[in-house]
Design a protein around this motif. Sequence first.
Motif, PDB file in Angstrom:
ATOM      1  N   PRO A 175     -40.469  19.614  48.849  1.00  0.00           N
ATOM      2  CA  PRO A 175     -41.881  19.264  49.408  1.00  0.00           C
ATOM      3  C   PRO A 175     -41.904  19.028  50.861  1.00  0.00           C
ATOM      4  O   PRO A 175     -40.673  18.960  51.514  1.00  0.00           O
ATOM      5  N   PRO A 176     -42.822  19.364  51.785  1.00  0.00           N
ATOM      6  CA  PRO A 176     -44.234  19.246  51.238  1.00  0.00           C
ATOM      7  C   PRO A 176     -44.874  20.272  50.511  1.00  0.00           C
ATOM      8  O   PRO A 176     -45.692  20.444  49.722  1.00  0.00           O
ATOM      9  N   GLN A 200     -45.088  21.764  40.637  1.00  0.00           N
ATOM     10  CA  GLN A 200     -44.121  22.240  41.743  1.00  0.00           C
ATOM     11  C   GLN A 200     -44.605  21.841  43.154  1.00  0.00           C
ATOM     12  O   GLN A 200     -43.672  22.121  43.767  1.00  0.00           O
ATOM     13  N   THR A 201     -45.482  21.431  43.371  1.00  0.00           N
ATOM     14  CA  THR A 201     -46.317  20.990  44.724  1.00  0.00           C
ATOM     15  C   THR A 201     -45.652  19.635  44.874  1.00  0.00           C
ATOM     16  O   THR A 201     -45.253  19.174  45.909  1.00  0.00           O
ATOM     17  N   VAL A 202     -45.517  18.822  43.883  1.00  0.00           N
ATOM     18  CA  VAL A 202     -45.170  17.554  43.888  1.00  0.00           C
ATOM     19  C   VAL A 202     -43.740  17.543  43.752  1.00  0.00           C
ATOM     20  O   VAL A 202     -43.106  16.545  44.643  1.00  0.00           O
ATOM     21  N   LEU A 234     -50.582  15.727  53.619  1.00  0.00           N
ATOM     22  CA  LEU A 234     -50.053  16.770  52.967  1.00  0.00           C
ATOM     23  C   LEU A 234     -48.800  17.130  53.324  1.00  0.00           C
ATOM     24  O   LEU A 234     -48.034  17.927  52.498  1.00  0.00           O
ATOM     25  N   LEU A 235     -48.239  16.948  54.606  1.00  0.00           N
ATOM     26  CA  LEU A 235     -47.166  17.081  55.244  1.00  0.00           C
ATOM     27  C   LEU A 235     -45.903  16.083  55.123  1.00  0.00           C
ATOM     28  O   LEU A 235     -45.123  15.884  55.664  1.00  0.00           O
ATOM     29  N   GLY A 255     -41.687  22.740  59.649  1.00  0.00           N
ATOM     30  CA  GLY A 255     -40.617  21.957  59.728  1.00  0.00           C
ATOM     31  C   GLY A 255     -40.354  20.757  59.173  1.00  0.00           C
ATOM     32  O   GLY A 255     -39.377  20.333  58.971  1.00  0.00           O
ATOM     33  N   ARG A 256     -41.351  20.395  58.298  1.00  0.00           N
ATOM     34  CA  ARG A 256     -41.144  18.807  57.688  1.00  0.00           C
ATOM     35  C   ARG A 256     -40.034  19.012  56.542  1.00  0.00           C
ATOM     36  O   ARG A 256     -39.668  17.843  56.374  1.00  0.00           O
ATOM     37  N   CYS A 257     -40.076  20.035  55.861  1.00  0.00           N
ATOM     38  CA  CYS A 257     -38.878  19.993  55.043  1.00  0.00           C
ATOM     39  C   CYS A 257     -37.599  19.692  55.505  1.00  0.00           C
ATOM     40  O   CYS A 257     -36.889  19.090  54.937  1.00  0.00           O
TER      41      CYS A 257
END
Length: 498
Positions: free
Chosen positions: A453-454, A426-428, A139-140, A460-462
């Motif tokens: 995303p994600p 908008q999640t994808v 998911l991340l 912090g992943r974006c």
Amino acid sequence: MMHGDADAVVVGSGPNGLAAAVTLSAAGLRVLVIEGSTTIGGGCRTEELTLPGFRHDVCSAAHPLAVASPFFRRFDLAARGVRFAGSEVVFAQPLDGGRAAVVTGSVDATAERLGRDAAAYRRLLGPVVRDCGALTNLLLSPIRRPPPHLSAGLAVFGVNGLRSAAGVARRFRTPEARALFAGAAAHGMMPLTTPPTGAVGLMLTGLAHAVGWPVAEGGSARITDAMAGAVVTAGGAIETGRWVRSLAELPPARAVLLDVAPRALLSIGGDRLPPRYRDALRHFRYGAGVCKADFALSGPVPWANEACRRAGTLHLGGTYEEIAAAEVQVAAGQHPDAPYVLVTQPGVADPTRAPAGRHTLWTYCHVPAGSAVDMTARIEAQIERFAPGFRDLILARHTLTAADEEARNPNYVGGDIAAGMQTVRQTVFRPAVRWNPYRIPVPGLYLCSSSTPPLPGVHGRCGELAALTALRDVFGVRHAPDLAPARPAPVSRAGAAP
């Protein structure tokens, strides 16, 4: 570092902007971070909003995603002095008559309190929690292709995640189980009949069992302070109090990363953005806003249900049907008399937030986008409903309407703290339909905000994924840099380095 010496410039110092800066700095680049506010952190800040000595988180408060995030695991917050404190009851859903549904770290213990829904709860959450690590990693990350291995937990999540919360909740019969799931799913800030609110409820409840919903000891600002410290230690610089309104205002750099909402990107990028991309940004949809109320209290909240007094987070609103009705009203542009209210009581796990014997209380409710309506009285009424005597404890209060939220942080368009509606599309695809959503179609320009995303949250992943894209495109760096803090050299017994 002089501003003209930067290899990369990051605009915005929220968790994602700082994650981008950390990643670029770890690769040996000279990074300049420019922040419009006078303090860093974006929504991950802590301030004395009410009275001296009472420290309130200005937006993000509980941090399951920070604990689970691959970025923060590599960054090693613990080694940088950040401590997380959890509560025995992760979250609770009080009901009238002193009843409550409560979630603890144990799926079985939680299920046992749900009576005839115990088996259904175990079937739904058990596999998700067992595979929570793999699920969180999935998911991340940008969802571009299906996972190579479909475990039981991923299968359960896949089947239910694309459904609405209403669809998932049909498997439950008791008011407690249905309300519990509604409270978690309503974090999606959409009607519970809208996909993928089922995924929101499953993810957050699964994380509650797997890692908890802890607070950062001393306040959420400890997280972003640690990130900023890493950037500066690596030779970077952070400038505050400077709002960037055009790319022309930035010093020369080989890469520019923007931790901004699509609306701000339109303004900053101007005519340098291709027409089709500008059109996609204009059609990006923002969600509901929040009205946030913080309280300084003379004592702990006197919840009627004893387990609620041990909960780090509570969801107020009553039954599933009541919460669902409130969220429908917000989507229709109305202000519910009995809103869904999210509550965090950090003092349950972290007594440093207030003077001895005193407490802080963090709350918000959902409102129509851009609302200037002060919902404090309605928030207090919902708390008083489940904790008679609450109002007698209030020493001071501080409120921000949805309009105020946007004024303080332009990334919260209309008061939308999720930086964009969390629909399936908008999640994808955030903020436009692109294979790599971080590349702005201008050479050397990247988007690293929660509008990519994600998903929203302090993970912090974006920022990290945008920075890794820039490192490959501009600097030819193909491997992710080591984010862990430098370890001191071992010392021999004689006191000299070996």
